[in-house]
Design a protein around this motif. Structure first.
Motif, mmCIF file in Angstrom:
data_model
loop_
_atom_site.group_PDB
_atom_site.id
_atom_site.type_symbol
_atom_site.label_atom_id
_atom_site.label_comp_id
_atom_site.label_asym_id
_atom_site.label_seq_id
_atom_site.Cartn_x
_atom_site.Cartn_y
_atom_site.Cartn_z
ATOM 1 N N ILE A 79 0.831 -1.196 0.000
ATOM 2 C CA ILE A 79 0.000 0.000 0.000
ATOM 3 C C ILE A 79 0.872 1.256 0.000
ATOM 4 O O ILE A 79 2.008 1.233 0.476
ATOM 5 C CB ILE A 79 -0.932 -0.026 1.246
ATOM 6 C CG1 ILE A 79 -2.060 0.986 1.104
ATOM 7 C CG2 ILE A 79 -0.140 0.207 2.516
ATOM 8 C CD1 ILE A 79 -3.096 0.888 2.205
ATOM 9 N N ASN A 100 -9.430 -2.680 -14.891
ATOM 10 C CA ASN A 100 -9.110 -2.861 -13.472
ATOM 11 C C ASN A 100 -10.364 -2.722 -12.622
ATOM 12 O O ASN A 100 -11.240 -1.906 -12.916
ATOM 13 C CB ASN A 100 -8.072 -1.831 -13.021
ATOM 14 C CG ASN A 100 -7.989 -1.696 -11.511
ATOM 15 O OD1 ASN A 100 -8.543 -0.747 -10.947
ATOM 16 N ND2 ASN A 100 -7.343 -2.614 -10.854
ATOM 17 N N GLY A 102 -11.147 -2.527 -8.353
ATOM 18 C CA GLY A 102 -10.597 -2.539 -6.996
ATOM 19 C C GLY A 102 -11.501 -1.797 -6.036
ATOM 20 O O GLY A 102 -12.721 -1.780 -6.201
ATOM 21 N N ASP A 104 -11.563 1.852 -3.085
ATOM 22 C CA ASP A 104 -10.879 3.005 -2.510
ATOM 23 C C ASP A 104 -10.899 2.923 -0.979
ATOM 24 O O ASP A 104 -11.360 1.936 -0.393
ATOM 25 C CB ASP A 104 -11.502 4.308 -3.006
ATOM 26 C CG ASP A 104 -12.983 4.436 -2.640
ATOM 27 O OD1 ASP A 104 -13.441 3.736 -1.716
ATOM 28 O OD2 ASP A 104 -13.688 5.231 -3.296
ATOM 29 N N PHE A 147 -1.624 2.501 -4.694
ATOM 30 C CA PHE A 147 -2.893 2.108 -4.089
ATOM 31 C C PHE A 147 -2.948 2.613 -2.654
ATOM 32 O O PHE A 147 -1.988 2.437 -1.895
ATOM 33 C CB PHE A 147 -3.048 0.591 -4.122
ATOM 34 C CG PHE A 147 -3.001 0.014 -5.514
ATOM 35 C CD1 PHE A 147 -4.148 -0.037 -6.297
ATOM 36 C CD2 PHE A 147 -1.815 -0.459 -6.048
ATOM 37 C CE1 PHE A 147 -4.112 -0.554 -7.587
ATOM 38 C CE2 PHE A 147 -1.765 -0.978 -7.334
ATOM 39 C CZ PHE A 147 -2.913 -1.016 -8.097
ATOM 40 N N ASP A 148 -4.077 3.241 -2.275
ATOM 41 C CA ASP A 148 -4.186 3.832 -0.943
ATOM 42 C C ASP A 148 -5.114 3.058 -0.011
ATOM 43 O O ASP A 148 -5.466 3.536 1.064
ATOM 44 C CB ASP A 148 -4.654 5.294 -1.033
ATOM 45 C CG ASP A 148 -6.020 5.428 -1.683
ATOM 46 O OD1 ASP A 148 -6.637 4.397 -2.024
ATOM 47 O OD2 ASP A 148 -6.483 6.578 -1.852
ATOM 48 N N GLU A 153 -7.205 -6.128 -5.956
ATOM 49 C CA GLU A 153 -7.205 -5.421 -7.233
ATOM 50 C C GLU A 153 -7.223 -6.470 -8.342
ATOM 51 O O GLU A 153 -6.345 -7.336 -8.396
ATOM 52 C CB GLU A 153 -5.976 -4.523 -7.372
ATOM 53 C CG GLU A 153 -5.932 -3.352 -6.405
ATOM 54 C CD GLU A 153 -6.952 -2.267 -6.730
ATOM 55 O OE1 GLU A 153 -7.286 -2.115 -7.923
ATOM 56 O OE2 GLU A 153 -7.391 -1.584 -5.793
ATOM 57 N N VAL A 207 -3.593 -6.009 -2.083
ATOM 58 C CA VAL A 207 -2.881 -4.831 -1.588
ATOM 59 C C VAL A 207 -2.783 -4.954 -0.080
ATOM 60 O O VAL A 207 -3.799 -5.097 0.610
ATOM 61 C CB VAL A 207 -3.623 -3.534 -1.977
ATOM 62 C CG1 VAL A 207 -2.830 -2.325 -1.483
ATOM 63 C CG2 VAL A 207 -3.838 -3.459 -3.483
#
Length: 215
Positions: A79, A100, A102, A104, A147-148, A153, A207
């Motif tokens: 991350i 993609n 994923g 948030d 990536f946060d 993902e 992640v």
């Protein structure tokens, strides 16, 4: 070609139907039955080179020169770390549509078109056996892919011999990363009928935080 198309996964909504169609395409092209992975007695993945990998971005990664990146182990990515995405597909001259899916930091599902896009890869033609994303003329070239939020993902890649005639495949500076929907997959599927052949690839990554990685 089969009709009706799609795998029986209880799909009722447009998004779920699009997923069932993509699943059958992948199963047919790889000659698989589409069973649960937990029921397989053989290895899930081939030991050959994977088609998509994340790799480190070494210090000094600028437009003045490019260093050889180190491939990250297994199927995990850290991350809050700028990374590059390496595509390994030995089909120069073909085109790669890369989707993609994923999430948030708020837990919302995110869905982006990676190639082609102004943010990651304005050109979706595969000119070499291996390519790095972000491309040099992409908005995120110097920043990398980061990536946060922890989570999964997923990437679906569709390799085609000729470009598709879809307006949203033209990179747009006002919309640098298209948020794809089920209708976009449907439009791709409809145009694939005119292609002689295509290939579909899938891979997911977890992640994780630095703490999780050290456990």
């Amino acid at each position: 070609m089969y009709t009706p198309v799609g795998m029986d996964i209880g799909a009722e909504t447009p998004k779920a139907i699009a997923l069932s169609i993509i699943a059958e395409i992948q199963a047919v092209l790889t000659k698989r039955r589409g069973v649960f992975l937990r029921d397989r007695t053989e290895p899930i993945h081939s030991r050959s080179q994977v088609w998509i990998q994340f790799c480190d971005r070494p210090a000094g990664y600028t437009s003045k020169g490019m260093k050889i990146p180190q491939i990250l182990p297994k199927e995990t990515i850290p991350i809050n770390t700028p990374l590059s995405l390496k595509i390994n597909l030995d089909c120069p001259g073909s085109y790669l549509l890369l989707f993609n899916r994923g999430q948030d930091k708020q837990g919302n599902i995110t869905k982006y078109l990676v190639t082609p896009s102004q943010a990651f890869a304005p050109s979706y033609q595969l000119l070499e056996k291996s390519i790095l994303i972000p491309q040099q003329d992409a908005i995120l070239y110097e920043d990398g892919i980061e990536f946060d939020a922890e989570g999964k993902e997923e990437y679906i890649g569709i390799v085609i011999d000729n470009p598709l005639n879809l307006p949203w495949l033209n990179p747009d500076t006002d919309n640098p990363a298209l948020e794809w929907q089920g209708k976009h997959l449907k439009e791709v599927w409809e145009q694939l009928h005119a292609q002689d052949k295509w290939r579909v690839f899938y891979r997911n990554f977890n992640v994780i935080s630095a703490i999780s990685a050290n456990l």
